[in-house]
Write a protein that holds these residues in place. Structure first.
Motif, PDB file in Angstrom:
ATOM      1  N   LEU A 638       0.866  -1.175   0.000  1.00 48.84           N
ATOM      2  CA  LEU A 638       0.000   0.000   0.000  1.00 48.84           C
ATOM      3  C   LEU A 638       0.900   1.221   0.000  1.00 48.84           C
ATOM      4  N   ILE A 639       0.872   1.997  -1.088  1.00 45.21           N
ATOM      5  CA  ILE A 639       1.808   3.101  -1.294  1.00 45.21           C
ATOM      6  C   ILE A 639       1.025   4.402  -1.431  1.00 45.21           C
ATOM      7  N   ASN A 640       1.413   5.382  -0.641  1.00 44.68           N
ATOM      8  CA  ASN A 640       0.839   6.722  -0.719  1.00 44.68           C
ATOM      9  C   ASN A 640       1.854   7.649  -1.364  1.00 44.68           C
ATOM     10  N   VAL A 641       1.491   8.272  -2.479  1.00 42.27           N
ATOM     11  CA  VAL A 641       2.354   9.208  -3.200  1.00 42.27           C
ATOM     12  C   VAL A 641       1.811  10.616  -2.946  1.00 42.27           C
ATOM     13  N   TYR A 642       2.671  11.502  -2.481  1.00 39.81           N
ATOM     14  CA  TYR A 642       2.232  12.845  -2.104  1.00 39.81           C
ATOM     15  C   TYR A 642       3.232  13.880  -2.598  1.00 39.81           C
ATOM     16  N   SER A 643       2.812  15.129  -2.584  1.00 40.03           N
ATOM     17  CA  SER A 643       3.666  16.248  -2.964  1.00 40.03           C
ATOM     18  C   SER A 643       3.388  17.413  -2.025  1.00 40.03           C
ATOM     19  N   LYS A 644       4.441  17.970  -1.463  1.00 42.55           N
ATOM     20  CA  LYS A 644       4.293  19.096  -0.539  1.00 42.55           C
ATOM     21  C   LYS A 644       4.033  20.412  -1.260  1.00 42.55           C
ATOM     22  N   GLN A 645       4.256  20.437  -2.573  1.00 43.07           N
ATOM     23  CA  GLN A 645       4.098  21.666  -3.344  1.00 43.07           C
ATOM     24  C   GLN A 645       2.832  21.681  -4.200  1.00 43.07           C
ATOM     25  N   LEU A 652      -8.067  23.054  -3.520  1.00 41.07           N
ATOM     26  CA  LEU A 652      -9.312  22.321  -3.761  1.00 41.07           C
ATOM     27  C   LEU A 652      -9.778  21.564  -2.520  1.00 41.07           C
ATOM     28  N   SER A 653      -8.852  21.237  -1.625  1.00 38.71           N
ATOM     29  CA  SER A 653      -9.203  20.461  -0.431  1.00 38.71           C
ATOM     30  C   SER A 653      -9.836  21.310   0.654  1.00 38.71           C
ATOM     31  N   ARG A 654     -10.023  22.587   0.404  1.00 37.72           N
ATOM     32  CA  ARG A 654     -10.674  23.421   1.412  1.00 37.72           C
ATOM     33  C   ARG A 654     -12.091  22.955   1.702  1.00 37.72           C
ATOM     34  N   ASN A 655     -12.727  22.302   0.747  1.00 42.44           N
ATOM     35  CA  ASN A 655     -14.131  21.924   0.898  1.00 42.44           C
ATOM     36  C   ASN A 655     -14.309  20.479   1.355  1.00 42.44           C
ATOM     37  N   ILE A 656     -13.212  19.785   1.676  1.00 44.71           N
ATOM     38  CA  ILE A 656     -13.326  18.436   2.216  1.00 44.71           C
ATOM     39  C   ILE A 656     -12.777  18.448   3.634  1.00 44.71           C
ATOM     40  N   CYS A 657     -12.749  17.290   4.299  1.00 47.40           N
ATOM     41  CA  CYS A 657     -12.332  17.216   5.700  1.00 47.40           C
ATOM     42  C   CYS A 657     -10.809  17.262   5.797  1.00 47.40           C
ATOM     43  N   TRP A 658     -10.231  18.423   5.546  1.00 50.88           N
ATOM     44  CA  TRP A 658      -8.783  18.563   5.612  1.00 50.88           C
ATOM     45  C   TRP A 658      -8.290  18.555   7.053  1.00 50.88           C
ATOM     46  N   HIS A 659      -9.194  18.703   8.033  1.00 50.62           N
ATOM     47  CA  HIS A 659      -8.775  18.695   9.436  1.00 50.62           C
ATOM     48  C   HIS A 659      -8.150  17.359   9.823  1.00 50.62           C
ATOM     49  N   TYR A 660      -8.484  16.295   9.109  1.00 54.25           N
ATOM     50  CA  TYR A 660      -7.895  14.978   9.368  1.00 54.25           C
ATOM     51  C   TYR A 660      -6.702  14.706   8.457  1.00 54.25           C
ATOM     52  N   GLY A 661      -6.141  15.749   7.892  1.00 53.14           N
ATOM     53  CA  GLY A 661      -4.998  15.609   7.008  1.00 53.14           C
ATOM     54  C   GLY A 661      -5.417  15.324   5.578  1.00 53.14           C
ATOM     55  N   VAL A 662      -4.510  15.534   4.650  1.00 57.93           N
ATOM     56  CA  VAL A 662      -4.739  15.240   3.236  1.00 57.93           C
ATOM     57  C   VAL A 662      -3.608  14.327   2.780  1.00 57.93           C
ATOM     58  N   ALA A 663      -3.942  13.105   2.408  1.00 57.21           N
ATOM     59  CA  ALA A 663      -2.921  12.109   2.074  1.00 57.21           C
ATOM     60  C   ALA A 663      -2.101  12.523   0.860  1.00 57.21           C
ATOM     61  N   GLY A 664      -2.705  13.266  -0.067  1.00 57.30           N
ATOM     62  CA  GLY A 664      -1.974  13.680  -1.252  1.00 57.30           C
ATOM     63  C   GLY A 664      -0.995  14.807  -1.020  1.00 57.30           C
ATOM     64  N   LEU A 665      -0.967  15.344   0.222  1.00 56.74           N
ATOM     65  CA  LEU A 665      -0.072  16.451   0.545  1.00 56.74           C
ATOM     66  C   LEU A 665       0.969  16.093   1.595  1.00 56.74           C
TER      67      LEU A 665
END
Length: 731
Positions: A638-645, A652-665
């Motif tokens: 199980l691999i999570n690929v993310y980018s800090k930039q 776009l993630s402002r409208n989802i539950c970003w309080h629990y983190g965003v795996a893509g970031l």
């Protein structure tokens, strides 16, 4: 009572698996020990997901820390253990609602806060000095029920914060995490234990009849090739460690095609065994034999695939040897059901159910009473042998395969011809929930209208299935073009879902990125991290004004992706691909589909179906319990690929539950056996994922990636980037 209880079900008769031509007696024990050690490691792998959960705190410049887990269980007021969490209703009226606020463990007043004080009787209750507890008979009726007038009215002194709740229950954050998914732990371990028991039973059935003379194909050569100062084959059995010889291929020195374990050494531990010092024919034959033994379980689950990969790594066998063997076996098995429609297989299965209650292994019992040989398609493919004829007899190979040898019902179930829903009705029904939902074969056929996995011709079937899920599309041609880099060792598909919405969303994102507003906002965005932007809700004013261009398509796409994920999970539960492991690759909203699919599989306790998963730029939570649930239903990596930039994804993630983190970031921390790949250097824009999937898969060590197609993908990315820059300058 009768001598034999006829009402009790009996296990099918055990079948002896003759491996005389494969291994000697010592090598048989070594193989059994090696398989048992791998099974122990896999069991630990499953258990660690729950036992080693840790609420790791992430640095503010590395990600977003989700809220701490909280206890939501209301305790039993009549339990002596939790009685201190309640207060008397009359006491609450006289002293106010803040009673007990100083001490969350007790509500009896200041005197009860003293340490080492023996508790005394309370009003209306007799104290049993002998048992050092209260006698509640005065407050409860003869049946233990509270009296209408004498019963004490207790009110729960509810905690005011998560920290207060953890203190009240005297549990650490880790204990709260583990207890919140305790039922999932029990169910997953029970499912794995059942599969492990079946494998162990088959391994115990292995027999070598000719003693030390057995396995002469490699037995004598093994001892001759070992150096003089090397340990004897029995050293591992005596508990002496065997030093690994990493980097050796089947022919000794490694070659470019025999170095597939670049990343597997960091994922799986190599188990020392003297079997890996044998000749290449011996090790290849052992791998082929284990594949047939696992197929004798009437299925090829993700657990079986993971076992073979670990076995190949321990035997120092290149992964492409296993892949080629899987292709050879799948093409041979598919010929058994060639030309047989799914309706006929369903009819045959119904006839078997009328005659007897069918269970896996019943065909093996029949073989024990009436030995047979390999079916003609399997014999023509040389199953049971490697390197053009080295191996076992056809009769011995047929016993390894058991019912998979010639049963059209079992083989049809393996490839998905027999399932809960049959034929074109399957995809047609799913299309009602998600517009245009379907599975498009990538390279098997030129006819792109085939969207049902059951309609794939037999010669193009494989032992494994890989599904690519796109999150953006510029045109309908991108559906299959984006996944051309996937090799031919697995049955590859591209998930088609709501193409119009994906094209519209891609157009709106490109319009935003090419606008002067985005170019101006990029300079201001770089002054703070994307995590700081999300937590402070501080975004450039011009970007907020232009957000209406992308917010509606994005929010609509998220909702449709969740629905598509539920539909995909329903397909996997209903065995649309048969009893084969399925690997999932997705980016953007395609990764969101995978997230929702795996969560649904976890809720419905569907284990052993999903093999490997890669999620890139996923707009989903990075919370520990979420990824623990995802990890549970994935048998491989199980691999999570993310980018800090990726500020576009953050915006776009402002409208989802970003309080629990965003795996893509950010990284996923605190969950064992979840891999993270930082793609910040190559992904500075969410739109780039569409042209970087093959490059990322090659970096993380994906099994079957075509290098030529990856190079072509990089060329397309350079042209796409140049086009965006030119159009941006024109505006």
């Amino acid at each position: 009572m009768a001598r034999h209880d006829r009402g009790k079900a009996r296990l099918p008769k055990r079948v002896e698996l003759d491996l005389t031509a494969v291994v000697s007696v010592d090598q048989k024990f070594q193989l059994q020990r090696l398989v048992n050690a791998i099974l122990d490691d896999m069991h630990k792998h499953v258990r660690d997901v729950y036992d080693d959960l840790s609420p790791t705190q992430i640095a503010p410049d590395q990600g977003i820390n989700p809220p701490q887990p909280t206890c939501f269980t209301v305790p039993n007021p009549h339990s002596d253990k939790y009685r201190g969490m309640f207060i008397n209703a009359d006491q609450q009226k006289t002293t106010g609602p803040d009673t007990g606020k100083k001490d969350v463990h007790s509500s009896a007043g200041p005197k009860a806060q003293k340490e080492n004080v023996k508790p005394g009787p309370q009003a209306g209750k007799a104290w049993d000095s002998k048992n050092n507890k209260e006698n509640v008979k005065s407050s409860y009726g003869p049946n233990g029920t509270a009296g209408a007038e004498k019963a004490e009215k207790l009110v729960w002194n509810a905690p005011k914060s998560p920290e207060e709740a953890r203190l009240m229950y005297q549990r650490s954050v880790k204990q709260v995490l583990v207890n919140s998914i305790i039922e999932l732990k029990h169910d997953s371990l029970a499912h794995f234990t059942k599969w492990r028991t079946n494998v162990a039973r088959r391994m115990q059935d292995i027999a070598v009849k000719n003693g030390e003379a057995g396995g002469s194909m490699g037995g004598q050569e093994l001892q001759q090739q070992m150096p003089g100062n090397a340990r004897r084959p029995g050293d591992a059995a005596r508990g002496r460690p065997i030093l690994p010889t990493a980097g050796r291929g089947l022919n000794g020195p490694p070659t470019p095609s025999e170095t597939p374990f670049v990343s597997f050494g960091q994922v799986y531990s190599q188990i020392a065994t003297p079997l890996k010092e044998g000749p290449k024919e011996k090790r290849a034959l052992i791998m082929h034999t284990m594949l047939l033994i696992l197929l004798g379980l009437d299925q090829y689950s993700a657990y079986s695939r993971a076992l073979l990969v670990r076995l190949a790594f321990s035997l120092n066998v290149p992964l492409h040897v296993l892949q080629n063997d899987e292709t050879r076996v799948s093409q041979a098995l598919s010929k058994i059901i060639r030309g047989i429609p799914a309706e006929e297989i369903v009819q045959r299965r119904a006839e078997e159910l009328k005659n007897r209650r069918w269970k896996p292994g019943m065909a093996s019992a029949a073989l024990a009473e009436k030995p047979g040989s390999l079916s003609p398609p399997l014999a023509a493919a040389g199953l049971g042998t490697v390197f053009g004829g080295i191996g076992m007899s056809p009769i011995a190979a047929s016993r390894l395969l058991a019912s998979m040898n010639d049963s059209t019902v079992v083989v049809g179930s393996l490839f998905g011809l027999y399932g809960a829903r049959q034929g074109a009705k399957t995809i047609g029904m799913y299309g009602r929930d998600v517009p245009g939902f379907g599975m498009m074969p990538l390279r098997e056929l030129s006819d792109s209208q085939i969207i049902d996995p059951k309609e794939v011709p037999a010669e193009y079937r494989r032992m494994r299935v890989t599904v690519g899920l796109a999150g953006l599309m510029s045109s309908s041609d991108d559906l299959t073009e984006s996944w051309r880099f996937l090799g031919s060792h697995s049955e590859t598909y591209a998930l088609r879902w709501d193409q119009d919405a994906l094209i519209k969303m891609n157009t709106s994102l490109e319009l935003l990125v090419k606008s002067p507003t985005w170019n101006t906002a990029k300079k201001e965005l770089g002054s703070r991290t994307v995590y700081d932007r999300l937590t402070r809700a501080e975004w450039p004013i011009g970007l907020l004004k232009a957000s209406k261009i992308v917010e509606a398509p994005w929010c609509s796409g998220v909702l449709r992706a969740d629905k598509a994920g539920a539909v995909l999970a329903d397909m996997l539960i209903n065995k649309a691909f048969g009893e084969r492991p399925v690997s999932l690759i997705g980016y953007g909203l395609g990764a969101r589909i995978i997230y929702h699919c795996l969560m649904t599989l976890s809720e419905k306790r569907t284990f052993g179906v999903v093999d490997n998963v890669v999620m890139m730029g996923t707009p989903c939570p990075s919370e520990v319990r979420v990824w623990a649930a995802l990890r549970t239903v994935v048998g491989g990596r199980l691999i999570n690929v993310y980018s800090k930039q990726d500020y576009l994804l953050g915006f776009l993630s402002r409208n989802i539950c970003w309080h629990y983190g965003v795996a893509g970031l950010q990284r996923v921390e605190g969950v064992p056996h979840v891999e993270n790949y930082d793609a910040t250097e190559v992904v500075d824009n969410h739109l780039r994922y569409r042209h970087l999937v093959g490059t990322v898969l090659k970096k993380v060590g994906w099994e079957d990636v075509l290098a030529a197609e990856v190079t072509a993908e990089q060329t397309k990315l350079a042209a796409y980037t140049k086009k965006l820059n030119r159009e941006s300058e024109e505006q």
